[in-house]
Design an enzyme around this catalytic site. Structure first.
Site, short mmCIF file in Angstrom:
data_model
loop_
_atom_site.label_atom_id
_atom_site.label_comp_id
_atom_site.label_asym_id
_atom_site.label_seq_id
_atom_site.Cartn_x
_atom_site.Cartn_y
_atom_site.Cartn_z
N HIS A 84 0.50 -1.67 0.17
CA HIS A 84 -0.07 -0.02 0.14
C HIS A 84 0.89 1.27 -0.28
CE1 HIS A 84 -3.36 -2.65 2.12
NE2 HIS A 84 -3.09 -2.66 0.48
N HIS A 242 -8.67 -2.36 -4.89
CA HIS A 242 -7.82 -2.63 -3.84
C HIS A 242 -7.03 -3.05 -4.03
CE1 HIS A 242 -5.97 -2.75 -0.51
NE2 HIS A 242 -5.88 -3.80 -0.21
N ASP A 246 -3.14 -2.70 -4.68
CA ASP A 246 -1.83 -3.88 -4.25
C ASP A 246 -1.56 -3.84 -5.69
OD1 ASP A 246 -2.94 -5.05 -2.14
OD2 ASP A 246 -3.54 -6.51 -2.73
N HIS A 269 -0.18 -11.25 -5.52
CA HIS A 269 1.03 -10.71 -4.75
C HIS A 269 1.98 -11.73 -5.83
CE1 HIS A 269 -0.73 -7.26 -2.55
NE2 HIS A 269 -0.88 -8.37 -1.15
#
Length: 315
Positions: A84, A242, A246, A269
């Site tokens: 973030h 969101h 990421d 991720h």
């Protein structure tokens, strides 16, 4: 509102500080943001009661991607949940900063990037007299993992096209697609919070994750497939926004800003990091460029240059 090409590198005008809790560790942590010279890049300095340790914010330093992006050794010295903060630096166009941190995890704050945005606004942004270098994608690069995939494609700008697909009817299939600049990041991405499912909490706690998670810093979907947070969603499609945050944070570990389009379906991720590594491992897929001439009313011309010294492919 789309692509804005900045000629010169940036840093902060002054120091800023944030204090909070790690979402996975549950431990208190303080971070200080300090101005840095040109070609420093983003550097974390860990001071945790022992010898200081330095981590460069590069994909080559990523040690784990389970539920967050971690720099360093998961079994030793590391800094977790950097995504973030890195997304904020990417979104607001900060090239050089030293981040002093007294714990092993960046604080989660309210689960979004807004507190980081406010800290940078407080510090101010300074332009440095050194040209900014960009990674320009010149051919498609794609990686797949089962039904999930991610790819970079040539594009005259910096663009994200992120699609998610969850079985939960609270989320379902959502797409966010947009060019990216500071205004768009502030308006469309920065307030989107991290999220999770109530049914996963006990399993995560047993594995040592989400020990600092709460309704104050996470969107939580209950067993009835409804968002249980008071006030509900900040955006109708907050979940995919969101996930875009990421992706921005993970790709900020490239060592330079990129010109191109990043697309993903059911990513995360691990896939983001793998796609970035795939791109940087193929020198025919990108070139390092900087602006050479800018005329009134015309797009800046660009030319190939040497890579920045802090880029992962130079290490």
């Amino acid at each position: 509102m789309g692509f804005v090409l900045h000629d010169y590198q940036t840093t902060l005008k002054s120091r800023a500080t944030l204090t909070g809790t790690g979402v996975h560790s549950g431990n208190p942590v303080t971070v200080h943001f300090l101005p840095a010279d040109a070609d420093t890049g983003v550097v974390f300095q860990l001071s945790n009661g022992g010898e200081d340790r330095e981590f460069r914010a590069l994909v080559s330093e990523v040690g784990a991607t389970d539920l967050c992006t971690m720099l360093g050794d998961p079994a030793g010295e590391h800094i977790a949940t950097v995504e973030h903060l890195m997304a904020t630096l990417f979104g607001l166009g900060i090239d050089n900063v030293v981040i002093e941190i007294d714990g092993h995890e960046v604080p989660i704050l309210d689960g979004s990037a807004m507190a980081f945005v406010e800290a940078i606004d407080q510090a101010g942004i300074d332009t440095l007299p050194v040209k900014r270098r960009y990674i320009r994608v010149v051919k498609p690069v794609r990686i797949e993992n089962g039904a999930s995939w991610a790819e970079f494609r040539p594009y005259d700008g910096t663009r994200f096209e992120i699609e998610i697909d969850f079985e939960s009817p609270a989320i379902g299939r959502q797409l966010f697609a947009s060019d990216m600049n500071a205004d768009i990041f502030r308006r469309d991405i920065a307030r989107a919070r991290t999220f999770g499912f109530m049914k996963d909490v006990e399993r995560l706690w047993a594995a040592g994750y989400a020990l600092g998670s709460s309704l104050e810093n996470s969107l939580v979907i209950g067993d009835d497939n409804r968002v249980i947070n008071m006030g509900g969603l900040r955006y109708p499609n907050e979940f995919v926004r969101h996930k875009t945050m990421d992706a921005m944070g993970d790709l900020a570990l490239a060592g330079a800003r990129f010109i191109g389009c990043f697309r993903s379906y059911r990513g995360g991720h691990r896939l983001n990091a793998a796609a970035l590594r795939r791109l940087l491992s193929d020198r025919s897929a990108f070139e390092i460029v900087e602006t050479t001439r800018r005329e009134r009313g015309r797009t800046a011309e660009m030319s190939a240059v040497y890579a920045p010294v802090y880029a992962p492919w130079m290490i």
